[in-house]
Design a protein around this motif. Structure first.
Motif, mmCIF file in Angstrom:
data_model
loop_
_atom_site.group_PDB
_atom_site.id
_atom_site.type_symbol
_atom_site.label_atom_id
_atom_site.label_comp_id
_atom_site.label_asym_id
_atom_site.label_seq_id
_atom_site.Cartn_x
_atom_site.Cartn_y
_atom_site.Cartn_z
ATOM 1 N N VAL A 93 -2.456 -109.360 64.162
ATOM 2 C CA VAL A 93 -2.312 -110.772 63.815
ATOM 3 C C VAL A 93 -3.542 -111.196 63.013
ATOM 4 O O VAL A 93 -4.679 -110.987 63.453
ATOM 5 C CB VAL A 93 -2.159 -111.656 65.063
ATOM 6 N N THR A 94 -3.322 -111.767 61.831
ATOM 7 C CA THR A 94 -4.415 -112.237 60.978
ATOM 8 C C THR A 94 -4.130 -113.666 60.540
ATOM 9 O O THR A 94 -3.031 -114.198 60.750
ATOM 10 C CB THR A 94 -4.578 -111.348 59.734
ATOM 11 N N THR A 95 -5.129 -114.274 59.917
ATOM 12 C CA THR A 95 -4.985 -115.626 59.366
ATOM 13 C C THR A 95 -5.196 -115.558 57.858
ATOM 14 O O THR A 95 -6.123 -114.898 57.380
ATOM 15 C CB THR A 95 -5.997 -116.595 59.987
ATOM 16 N N THR B 296 0.090 -123.202 60.049
ATOM 17 C CA THR B 296 -0.629 -124.005 61.040
ATOM 18 C C THR B 296 -1.138 -125.328 60.459
ATOM 19 O O THR B 296 -1.275 -126.306 61.197
ATOM 20 C CB THR B 296 -1.812 -123.206 61.611
ATOM 21 N N GLU C 274 1.695 -112.170 61.449
ATOM 22 C CA GLU C 274 1.861 -111.102 62.448
ATOM 23 C C GLU C 274 2.558 -109.911 61.800
ATOM 24 O O GLU C 274 3.632 -110.053 61.204
ATOM 25 C CB GLU C 274 2.683 -111.588 63.635
ATOM 26 N N LYS D 87 -0.673 -118.127 60.290
ATOM 27 C CA LYS D 87 -0.865 -116.954 61.139
ATOM 28 C C LYS D 87 0.135 -115.894 60.685
ATOM 29 O O LYS D 87 1.324 -116.181 60.529
ATOM 30 C CB LYS D 87 -0.629 -117.315 62.604
#
Length: 289
Positions: A80-82, A49, A73, A71
């Motif tokens: 879904v995490t960052t 991102t 997945e 991001k």
């Protein structure tokens, strides 16, 4: 002349090791940081991102690297995490889905189908760098430099100068197991990057063995080894064991254990002791002096 010596030492003990590491890291990460856009069979889908640039010189070698927010997945459970990762994501990949293999020690890792080529190139580079390093550092060793500056030359019978008759034995026992560990470490790098630690430790062990100088020097005046020098009058007795360890018992002090030597090296020591020993010397069941 002093400036030249300082520059030589600086190159041998700082510049060459650091430059070798940076070049090796550059080769490794060039292949290690490849990404795979084919998501078939991937456990994670990573989408960058934003990215921030670092460089052009980092612990990953020469060139710019990017710290990117992404991001992540999980295709198995849909979570879904960052996460933040360094190296394999670039600004050009922002918005592009790439395959990931998971987290290791809290850091996100991609799929690396091309990493093996980096391993294959890094091994010959490491051997070449090690050879260059030894060639540069070799003249800085005191015993080596003394041997080069005063080579044994032909002496006329009426010459008052006597050639240096000292017998210097370098190295130690040839450890076959160390070579086997080195080969296993080289093969293991294609399986897990931690195997590079094994390869590095073996190379450091070989470098230490080569750079620390002669294990023993036998002369008409006495014995010398690794910073210790004793005349024959200061030595009570010397023994060369069946396992090719040299045991030196001073008249004052504790017994010194030197070696282990290889068969050829032990033979050289035995012959030299036969010529020069002025203290009782024993090898197995043979007694000289």
């Amino acid at each position: 002349m002093t400036v030249v010596r300082v520059l030589h030492r600086f190159s041998a003990f700082l510049l060459v090791p650091v430059l070798g590491y940076l070049l090796g890291a550059t080769i490794f990460n060039h292949f290690w940081n490849k990404v795979e856009t084919d998501l078939h069979g991937a456990d994670l889908v990573i989408t960058a991102t934003s990215c921030e640039r670092s460089g052009p010189l980092t612990l990953r070698g020469f060139g710019y690297v990017y710290d990117c927010r992404a991001k992540v997945e999980n295709k198995t459970n849909g979570n879904v995490t960052t996460a933040t990762t360094r190296g394999f994501l670039t600004p050009e990949l922002i918005g592009t889905e790439v395959a990931g293999s998971g987290f290791r020690r809290g850091e996100l890792y991609p799929e690396r189908p091309y990493a093996g080529w980096g391993m294959a190139l890094l091994l010959p580079f490491g051997v070449l760098w090690f050879y260059v390093y030894i060639r540069i550092a070799w003249p800085l060793l005191p015993e080596r430099r003394k041997a080069r500056r005063k080579p044994v030359r032909y002496q006329r019978p009426d010459s008052a100068a006597e050639p240096d008759r000292t017998v210097r034995v370098f190295g130690g026992h040839r450890r076959v197991w160390l070579f086997v560990v080195f080969l296993l470490g080289c093969a293991g790098v294609f399986i897990h990057p931690a195997s590079w630690a094994v390869v590095g430790l073996v190379l450091l062990a070989v470098a230490w063995q080569a750079l620390r100088g002669p294990m023993i020097a036998v002369s008409p005046d006495g014995l010398a080894w690794r910073g210790t020098s004793l005349t024959w009058a200061e030595i009570r007795d010397v023994r060369l064991t069946r396992r090719n360890f040299l045991l030196v018992q001073p008249r004052n002090g504790e017994e010194a254990r030197i070696g282990r030597f290889g068969t050829e090296q032990a033979t050289r020591i035995h012959v030299a002791m036969g010529h020069f020993a002025q203290a009782p010397y024993v090898r197995d069941d043979v007694v000289l002096g």
